[in-house]
Design an enzyme around this catalytic site. Structure first.
Site, PDB file in Angstrom:
ATOM      1  CE  LYS A 213      98.850 -12.850  30.934  1.00 15.68           C
ATOM      2  NZ  LYS A 213      98.535 -11.672  31.625  1.00 15.68           N
ATOM      3  N   GLY A 265     104.528 -16.359  39.782  1.00 13.20           N
ATOM      4  CA  GLY A 265     103.307 -15.431  40.094  1.00 13.20           C
ATOM      5  C   GLY A 265     102.729 -16.112  41.506  1.00 13.20           C
ATOM      6  CB  SER A 266      99.664 -15.598  43.348  1.00 12.78           C
ATOM      7  OG  SER A 266      98.597 -16.040  42.164  1.00 12.78           O
ATOM      8  CB  THR A 267     101.042 -20.101  46.188  1.00 13.15           C
ATOM      9  OG1 THR A 267     102.101 -19.591  46.568  1.00 13.15           O
ATOM     10  CG2 THR A 267     100.633 -21.612  46.488  1.00 13.15           C
ATOM     11  CD  GLU A 268      93.884 -16.762  44.623  1.00 12.08           C
ATOM     12  OE1 GLU A 268      94.519 -15.982  44.801  1.00 12.08           O
ATOM     13  OE2 GLU A 268      92.590 -16.968  44.407  1.00 12.08           O
ATOM     14  N   GLY A 270      99.267 -20.443  40.549  1.00 13.14           N
ATOM     15  CA  GLY A 270     100.114 -21.608  40.339  1.00 13.14           C
ATOM     16  C   GLY A 270      99.386 -23.030  40.406  1.00 13.14           C
ATOM     17  CD  GLU A 287     109.905 -17.597  41.383  1.00 13.42           C
ATOM     18  OE1 GLU A 287     109.325 -17.389  42.538  1.00 13.42           O
ATOM     19  OE2 GLU A 287     110.332 -16.540  40.961  1.00 13.42           O
ATOM     20  CB  CYS A 321     108.729 -14.498  44.839  1.00 15.40           C
ATOM     21  SG  CYS A 321     110.256 -14.395  43.502  1.00 15.40           S
ATOM     22  CD  GLU A 418     104.476 -13.596  48.042  1.00 14.56           C
ATOM     23  OE1 GLU A 418     103.225 -13.886  47.541  1.00 14.56           O
ATOM     24  OE2 GLU A 418     105.565 -13.796  47.965  1.00 14.56           O
TER      25      GLU A 418
HETATM   26  P1  NDP Z   1      99.050 -13.424  39.700  1.00 15.09           P
HETATM   27  O1  NDP Z   1      99.620 -14.766  40.123  1.00 15.09           O
HETATM   28  O2  NDP Z   1      97.473 -13.429  39.503  1.00 15.09           O
HETATM   29  O3  NDP Z   1      99.549 -13.317  38.175  1.00 15.09           O
HETATM   30  C1  NDP Z   1     100.654 -13.463  37.683  1.00 15.09           C
HETATM   31  C2  NDP Z   1     100.698 -13.742  36.198  1.00 15.09           C
HETATM   32  O4  NDP Z   1      99.567 -14.863  35.952  1.00 15.09           O
HETATM   33  C3  NDP Z   1     100.086 -12.389  35.427  1.00 15.09           C
HETATM   34  O5  NDP Z   1     100.490 -12.405  34.035  1.00 15.09           O
HETATM   35  C4  NDP Z   1      98.647 -12.919  35.370  1.00 15.09           C
HETATM   36  O6  NDP Z   1      97.943 -12.035  34.492  1.00 15.09           O
HETATM   37  C5  NDP Z   1      98.473 -14.209  34.988  1.00 15.09           C
HETATM   38  N1  NDP Z   1      97.411 -15.022  35.470  1.00 15.09           N
HETATM   39  C6  NDP Z   1      96.343 -14.633  36.121  1.00 15.09           C
HETATM   40  N2  NDP Z   1      95.456 -15.457  36.425  1.00 15.09           N
HETATM   41  C7  NDP Z   1      95.825 -16.740  35.550  1.00 15.09           C
HETATM   42  C8  NDP Z   1      95.381 -18.060  35.272  1.00 15.09           C
HETATM   43  N3  NDP Z   1      94.323 -18.574  35.953  1.00 15.09           N
HETATM   44  N4  NDP Z   1      96.101 -18.740  34.448  1.00 15.09           N
HETATM   45  C9  NDP Z   1      97.054 -18.263  33.884  1.00 15.09           C
HETATM   46  N5  NDP Z   1      97.625 -16.995  33.876  1.00 15.09           N
HETATM   47  C10 NDP Z   1      97.083 -16.362  34.881  1.00 15.09           C
HETATM   48  O7  NDP Z   1      99.653 -12.389  40.600  1.00 15.09           O
HETATM   49  P2  NDP Z   1      98.946 -10.988  41.203  1.00 15.09           P
HETATM   50  O8  NDP Z   1      99.367 -10.030  39.876  1.00 15.09           O
HETATM   51  O9  NDP Z   1      97.433 -11.198  40.981  1.00 15.09           O
HETATM   52  O10 NDP Z   1      99.082 -10.693  42.708  1.00 15.09           O
HETATM   53  C11 NDP Z   1      98.692 -11.399  43.524  1.00 15.09           C
HETATM   54  C12 NDP Z   1      99.722 -11.858  44.652  1.00 15.09           C
HETATM   55  O11 NDP Z   1     100.286 -12.805  44.084  1.00 15.09           O
HETATM   56  C13 NDP Z   1     100.398 -10.819  44.995  1.00 15.09           C
HETATM   57  O12 NDP Z   1      99.857  -9.849  46.139  1.00 15.09           O
HETATM   58  C14 NDP Z   1     101.762 -11.550  45.594  1.00 15.09           C
HETATM   59  O13 NDP Z   1     101.553 -11.998  46.815  1.00 15.09           O
HETATM   60  C15 NDP Z   1     101.640 -12.727  44.703  1.00 15.09           C
HETATM   61  N6  NDP Z   1     102.849 -12.696  43.513  1.00 15.09           N
HETATM   62  C16 NDP Z   1     103.795 -13.102  43.750  1.00 15.09           C
HETATM   63  C17 NDP Z   1     104.882 -13.304  42.714  1.00 15.09           C
HETATM   64  C18 NDP Z   1     106.287 -13.822  42.851  1.00 15.09           C
HETATM   65  O14 NDP Z   1     107.136 -13.689  41.915  1.00 15.09           O
HETATM   66  N7  NDP Z   1     106.007 -14.920  43.597  1.00 15.09           N
HETATM   67  C19 NDP Z   1     104.502 -12.100  41.495  1.00 15.09           C
HETATM   68  C20 NDP Z   1     103.282 -11.545  41.486  1.00 15.09           C
HETATM   69  C21 NDP Z   1     102.455 -11.787  42.551  1.00 15.09           C
HETATM   70  P3  NDP Z   1      97.260 -10.589  34.996  1.00 15.09           P
HETATM   71  O15 NDP Z   1      98.377  -9.904  35.447  1.00 15.09           O
HETATM   72  O16 NDP Z   1      96.848 -10.035  33.864  1.00 15.09           O
HETATM   73  O17 NDP Z   1      96.029 -10.941  35.997  1.00 15.09           O
END
Ligand code: NDP
Length: 507
Positions: A213, A265-268, A270, A287, A321, A418
């Site tokens: 995804k 992606g985000s810690t939230e 995760g 990660e 990240c 972050e």
């Molecule tokens: P998210 O963690 O929301 O997104 C990462 C991925 O997860 C995307 O494909 C997203 O889909 C998907 N996703 C969102 N909600 C869920 C869920 N409940 N269950 C499963 N998958 C989900 O990151 P954001 O893009 O919203 O960015 C927000 C913040 O996160 C940034 O400002 C940054 O601080 C941090 N971030 C950190 C990253 C890293 O590599 N450590 C990478 C990206 C963001 P969709 O894109 O459609 O929302």
């Protein structure tokens, strides 16, 4: 940005007197010249008006019939309509992956799987320009980064794991280690193709099948990769791509027939994923975010350190990240480092991501721009001193000038949260012990940097800094053979190297 002296920008501190004098001297010497525009042609890429989901080797519209738009963040131009998967589509994708795993990919000898991975790697190389242009258009990152970093590294991951596919018996996981089954993989928008490669290559090498995804704002390179899978004649269902928003990711993660979840992606999110799959027996790697310290000692080679600081936080607009977003600099050289850093930042060029001279491209989305803007405003409100080079921001699209905060204390939000943007927080220290304490004063633990000419000090620091990756006298270096991952709120599990295979084997 010395040559773009328009108003714009976000400078509230002005140029330092020394930098200003240096620039005046350059102009007087007739050296203040401009780069001519050098845009990469878009012609190599053909973006379809509409894209379907990639399930069981075929592109097809979502069962819901719904679509969403992906836009070019540098211009806000809509690029294509993308199918929005519903739960029925996720069911179909997981079922296709299950059949492919049981009937084709799982039983296939590793040496045969390797051939497909090598083929994908070679096609990525052959089509690298197309991928680089597409990634820059959909993500906003500069072409010189997609061309020189994202795409070559993505191909390198497939090459690297192709090499492991027939050697799993010797990888240290016991005789004939078995794949886990179907992997559900959710990736972010900051390195869309590279993150897809990090997830797919080890999973496939180990004999798993995948449902990927991609992020909502950057689906195009994953869909082009799906086309490459067709071109490589990868058996149907081995790789499936379902596009959509977070709810599609959540449906993949929660699907009862998914055996392994990998998320970046985000810690939230995760944490939400950990909760969603707790007690299901699914294997998980996370990660997540970071707030890395890049520590500069007074004996560091300062010219290299300045380049490392710039690369650490302004590479990929700081959407990284492991970005070195907290600069910890020894007090005795702090003024000198900040001064030199400002001079260097005045030479960075912000603008058209497709221009080969561009150093800083667009912010990926309006939402991310708002977040960076809000946190930077909080930095000022809490008393830190904000500085940006003079710099004209394009009128359309999402842009943020490179920004440096000095006078930052550890309690400031910009030192703790972050930002995920081109914003650097500078803090100082006096002793190595203080540097370690400050570096570790974060809930994250993904990466760190140390700059010193003493090898013994590098080892001393590396042993004490709680970070999954510690770079010494360099920053943001990646290699498929090298494991990557974090501690604490940066997640767990490793991607890359032999360790990355373990996450996809039933061990
Ligand atoms: P998210 O963690 O929301 O997104 C990462 C991925 O997860 C995307 O494909 C997203 O889909 C998907 N996703 C969102 N909600 C869920 C869920 N409940 N269950 C499963 N998958 C989900 O990151 P954001 O893009 O919203 O960015 C927000 C913040 O996160 C940034 O400002 C940054 O601080 C941090 N971030 C950190 C990253 C890293 O590599 N450590 C990478 C990206 C963001 P969709 O894109 O459609 O929302």
């Amino acid at each position: 940005m010395a040559d773009k002296t328009g108003s714009g920008g976000t400078s509230s501190g002005g140029e330092s007197p020394r930098a200003d004098t240096a620039r005046v001297a350059k102009v007087a010497a007739g050296l203040d010249w401009q780069y001519a525009p050098a845009p990469e042609s878009r012609d190599i890429v053909s973006i379809a008006p509409q894209y379907g989901l990639f399930i069981a080797g075929e592109f097809a519209p979502a069962a819901t019939g719904r679509t969403f738009a992906t836009v070019n963040p540098a211009t806000e131009e809509p690029l294509a309509k993308i199918a929005e998967a519903g739960s029925e589509d996720v069911d179909r994708a997981v079922a296709a992956a299950r059949v492919a795993h049981e009937q084709v990919w799982g039983p296939m000898p590793g040496a045969e799987r390797a051939k497909y991975l090598y083929r994908i790697a070679r096609i990525l190389q052959e089509r690298s320009r197309e991928f680089a242009v597409l990634e820059s258009i959909d993500n906003g990152k500069p072409i010189k980064e997609t061309r020189d970093v994202d795409i070559p590294l993505a191909a390198a991951h497939f090459f690297y794991y192709a090499g492991w596919a027939d050697k799993l018996d010797y990888a240290g996981f016991g005789q004939a280690p078995r794949p886990i089954g179907v992997a559900g993989q959710v990736i972010p928008w900051n390195f869309p193709l590279l993150m897809a490669a990090w997830k797919l290559a080890p999973a496939l090498a180990a004999g798993n099948t995948c449902v990927l995804k991609p992020a909502e704002t950057t689906p195009l390179s994953a869909l082009l990769l799906a086309e490459v899978c067709q071109q490589a004649e990868l058996p149907a269902g081995v790789v499936n791509v379902v596009t959509g928003a977070g709810d599609v990711g959540a449906a993949v993660v929660a699907h009862p027939d998914v055996n392994k979840v990998a998320f970046t992606g985000s810690t939230e999110v995760g944490i939400a994923i950990s909760r969603a799959i707790a007690g299901t027996g699914k294997k998980l790697t996370l990660e997540l975010g970071g707030k890395a310290a890049n520590v500069v000692f007074d004996d560091a080679p300062l010219d290299q350190a300045i380049e490392g600081i710039v690369n650490g936080i302004f590479f990929n607009q700081g959407h990284v990240c492991c970005a070195g977003s907290r600069l910890l600099v020894q007090e005795s050289v702090a003024d000198q480092v900040v001064d030199r850093l400002r001079q260097r930042l005045m030479t960075l060029r912000l603008g058209d991501p497709l221009d080969k001279n561009t150093d800083i491209g667009a912010i990926n989305s309006r939402q991310q721009l708002d977040k960076i803007t809000e946190l930077s405003a909080a930095g000022e409100a809490e008393g830190a001193h904000r500085w940006s080079p003079p710099c004209e921001l394009p009128e359309r699209g999402y842009w943020f000038a490179p920004t440096v905060f000095t006078g930052v204390s550890q309690s400031h939000r910009i030192a703790r949260e972050e930002i995920f943007g081109p914003v650097l927080s500078v803090l100082t220290f006096r002793t190595p012990e203080e540097a370690v304490t400050k570096a570790n004063n974060t809930p994250y633990g993904l990466s760190a940097g140390v700059w010193t000419e003493k090898g013994s000090r590098i080892l001393w620091m590396a042993q004490r800094m709680r970070a999954g990756v510690v770079w010494a006298n360099t920053y943001n270096r990646f290699d498929p053979a090298s494991p990557f991952g974090g501690y604490r709120e940066s997640g767990f599990g490793r991607e890359g190297g032999r360790h990355g295979l373990g996450a996809y084997l039933d061990v």
